[in-house]
Design a protein around this motif. Structure first.
Motif, short mmCIF file in Angstrom:
data_model
loop_
_atom_site.label_atom_id
_atom_site.label_comp_id
_atom_site.label_asym_id
_atom_site.label_seq_id
_atom_site.Cartn_x
_atom_site.Cartn_y
_atom_site.Cartn_z
N ASN A 292 -5.10 -8.61 51.45
CA ASN A 292 -5.94 -8.73 50.27
C ASN A 292 -5.70 -7.66 49.22
OD1 ASN A 292 -8.00 -10.95 51.11
ND2 ASN A 292 -7.80 -9.65 52.90
N THR A 323 -21.42 -15.40 36.77
CA THR A 323 -20.80 -15.13 38.06
C THR A 323 -21.69 -14.21 38.88
OG1 THR A 323 -18.73 -15.08 36.86
CG2 THR A 323 -18.67 -14.36 39.15
N THR A 324 -21.96 -14.61 40.09
CA THR A 324 -22.69 -13.73 41.00
C THR A 324 -21.71 -13.09 41.95
OG1 THR A 324 -23.20 -15.69 42.27
CG2 THR A 324 -24.93 -14.80 40.86
N SER B 142 -30.54 -12.67 41.55
CA SER B 142 -29.24 -12.22 42.06
C SER B 142 -28.73 -11.11 41.16
CB SER B 142 -28.25 -13.39 42.08
OG SER B 142 -28.57 -14.28 43.13
N SER B 144 -25.74 -8.95 40.21
CA SER B 144 -24.28 -8.89 40.35
C SER B 144 -23.80 -7.45 40.38
CB SER B 144 -23.60 -9.58 39.17
OG SER B 144 -24.22 -10.78 38.84
N CYS B 178 -25.40 -8.77 45.17
CA CYS B 178 -24.12 -9.48 45.07
C CYS B 178 -22.95 -8.50 44.91
CB CYS B 178 -24.12 -10.41 43.85
SG CYS B 178 -25.41 -11.66 43.93
N THR B 180 -19.92 -8.94 43.62
CA THR B 180 -19.28 -9.95 42.77
C THR B 180 -17.76 -9.94 42.82
OG1 THR B 180 -21.20 -9.65 41.37
CG2 THR B 180 -19.35 -10.88 40.43
N HIS B 208 -24.75 -11.09 49.37
CA HIS B 208 -23.80 -12.07 48.82
C HIS B 208 -22.46 -11.35 48.67
CE1 HIS B 208 -22.76 -15.32 45.71
NE2 HIS B 208 -21.85 -14.39 45.45
N ASP B 211 -14.89 -11.85 49.50
CA ASP B 211 -13.88 -11.35 50.44
C ASP B 211 -12.64 -10.84 49.71
OD1 ASP B 211 -13.29 -10.77 53.11
OD2 ASP B 211 -11.97 -12.51 53.26
#
Lengths: 324, 324
Positions: A292, A323-324, B142, B144, B178, B180, B208, B211
């Motif tokens: 990654n 975007t979250t 949420s 971010s 999050c 983000t 949240h 990856d």
């Protein structure tokens, strides 16, 4: 987790466990160049090659040349895979620091992978240990499929202890618990590591994870939580899983080091240097690498603020996408 | 870890956070079919769509139709993203269970992502909260970039607390932290979650993760260790990272559920059903999905013992390769 400043030993396995899985033969001088570069990255150990029959693993048929041509960094242990007494003799002629012996914790996996029963493997590895006794070559035993076998499923923890007992009685330096096909999960890793640490305080314990099911870094965290401080890893995630074509293989060194360093652990490994080496791998092996960080950059590789918020952002910059 | 049998709430975000990032418009009936299937998988919550301007996110321009056509599973909370009062009015007409409000913990990211300052976002979200007050619609916020901003870098923990304080005083049900762009790391997650749990015991806290840098499952483990029991996830890892093209996006639902279930946690989510839905995604979105279990199979999806050990194994079966 209270691990800040803990010293972590990273052991790079790509030259052996990675390249043996590649379809192409990487030229000896390219291997030597790669291993020389890896020797300067801060690894505790580098697994250089395998003294297996050249017929069995043609990709590593140049084991002697590679071992003899590399420039040795005195702070690095150079280890090689040794499958039998013939291999041990060849390896001893190359001034190795450590012999890495391999067998499986699973009877079926041992039969498929090594074409012999586990008791035959134990006899054969005992012969190697005898052959090396009296030398200053350290011995490590890598136990495959410790966290699960792709044929048998679960492996009894008693079996892991029984095999380790045998090798501990032979005074090996270390045991590597290998998750050969990515079947380990965090609570299992904690259980097995806790058991092993208590039973074998004298052994150097290493965790060798594959990321086949995406859990390699989570499992590493679980191992850390039980005080394990040695990890095998492979640059670019080289080294596949034979039972899941297309799936990722060995845990990716640069991703592991990146995470450990963020956590305040001291790996001594230079991620920037790793990333520059990773870039050279696709040309050597003929396909992209896994991992990654090599795609996304390190955590604090920041992006500039767009010069004008009225400009036409590229679609990828998520215009109003919340975007979250 | 002593978490066996802990109930975990998995919240599926692919229909909103995933599809909004796709270049193709997934037909309304396909969306409805997907959401209906997801509704039967055992999720605690499904994020259905976004009541944003159709011009801003054309991929979700059918928000009303989707919300009205789906078959609601009474055990699932259906949540939608609501960016402003206009969106709230539209959402209220669709009998939503929860409104998910979004802003960033980072000033720069808020400016780029939402084209306004954080204080303007707070005012705007307050208007939505007022609009929804007196209804039985729950409100989640949420936040971010809580674990790092791709433009600013680190985010002060005081900022996270300050924003959460504001929304807690508005009596929202939950806050989602999050990550983000995948900047969170395990010790940071532990620290932030511990802080948030202590300061806001009344709030439903969700993690949240993305990856992007391979740490999503390790971070989930860190969150679990601090008693967090709600996680957003996206089937097939749908939902990319705008700052790292090609890098993985949202944590992959099937990989997360697979790991949690192995650990003895109770997600209530049926992995087999997830895997059958994941298979249908490439056709919908026009490209392969991310994730590991969909390629490698579940941990105990075993392989037969080769019928004869003398047969010519395929190369991929690692003949004598001493795979570790």
């Amino acid at each position: 987790m209270g691990l800040t400043n803990t010293k972590i030993f990273i052991q790079e396995v790509s030259p052996r466990d990675g390249l043996q899985n590649e379809a192409v033969f990487v030229e000896t001088e390219e291997k030597v160049k790669l291993i020389n570069q890896l020797g300067d990255c801060g690894f505790a150990k580098v697994e250089v090659t395998s003294f297996t029959s050249p017929k069995a693993i043609p990709a590593l048929r140049d084991a002697e040349e590679v071992m003899k041509q590399i420039v040795r960094n005195p702070r690095v242990d150079y280890t090689v895979l040794v499958p039998n007494v013939r291999g041990a003799e060849r390896a001893m002629a190359c001034n190795i620091d450590e012999a890495n012996l391999v067998m499986s914790a699973s009877e079926s996996h041992n039969l498929v992978n090594l074409r012999m029963s586990r008791s035959d493997s134990m006899r054969q590895l005992k012969q190697i240990i005898d052959e090396l006794s009296g030398t200053d070559i350290a011995i490590n035993v890598s136990l495959s499929s410790v966290f699960g076998c792709p044929i048998e499923g679960n492996i009894q923890e008693e079996e892991i202890l029984r095999l380790t007992d045998f090798f501990a009685s032979q005074n090996v330096r270390g045991i590597t618990l290998c998750d050969t096909t990515g079947m380990a999960y965090p609570t299992q890793v904690e259980r097995v590591c806790s058991l092993m640490k208590r039973r074998f305080p004298q052994l150097e314990l290493t965790l060798h994870f594959h990321d086949t099911r995406g859990m390699a870094l989570a499992n590493s965290l679980a191992g850390l939580n039980q005080g394990i401080n040695r990890f095998d890893a492979s640059l670019g995630g080289l080294g596949g899983c034979p039972y899941a074509p297309g799936a990722s293989g060995n845990v990716c060194t640069e991703d592991m080091v990146h995470m450990f360093e963020l956590m305040g652990l001291r790996t001594g490994v230079d991620v920037v240097r790793l990333l520059s080496i990773v870039k050279t791998l696709p040309q050597l092996i003929g396909h992209p690498t896994w991992g990654n960080i090599s795609k996304a950059g390190r955590r604090l590789d920041l992006h500039p603020m767009p010069s004008s918020l009225n400009q036409d952002f590229t679609h990828s910059l998520t215009q109003h996408k919340s975007t979250t």
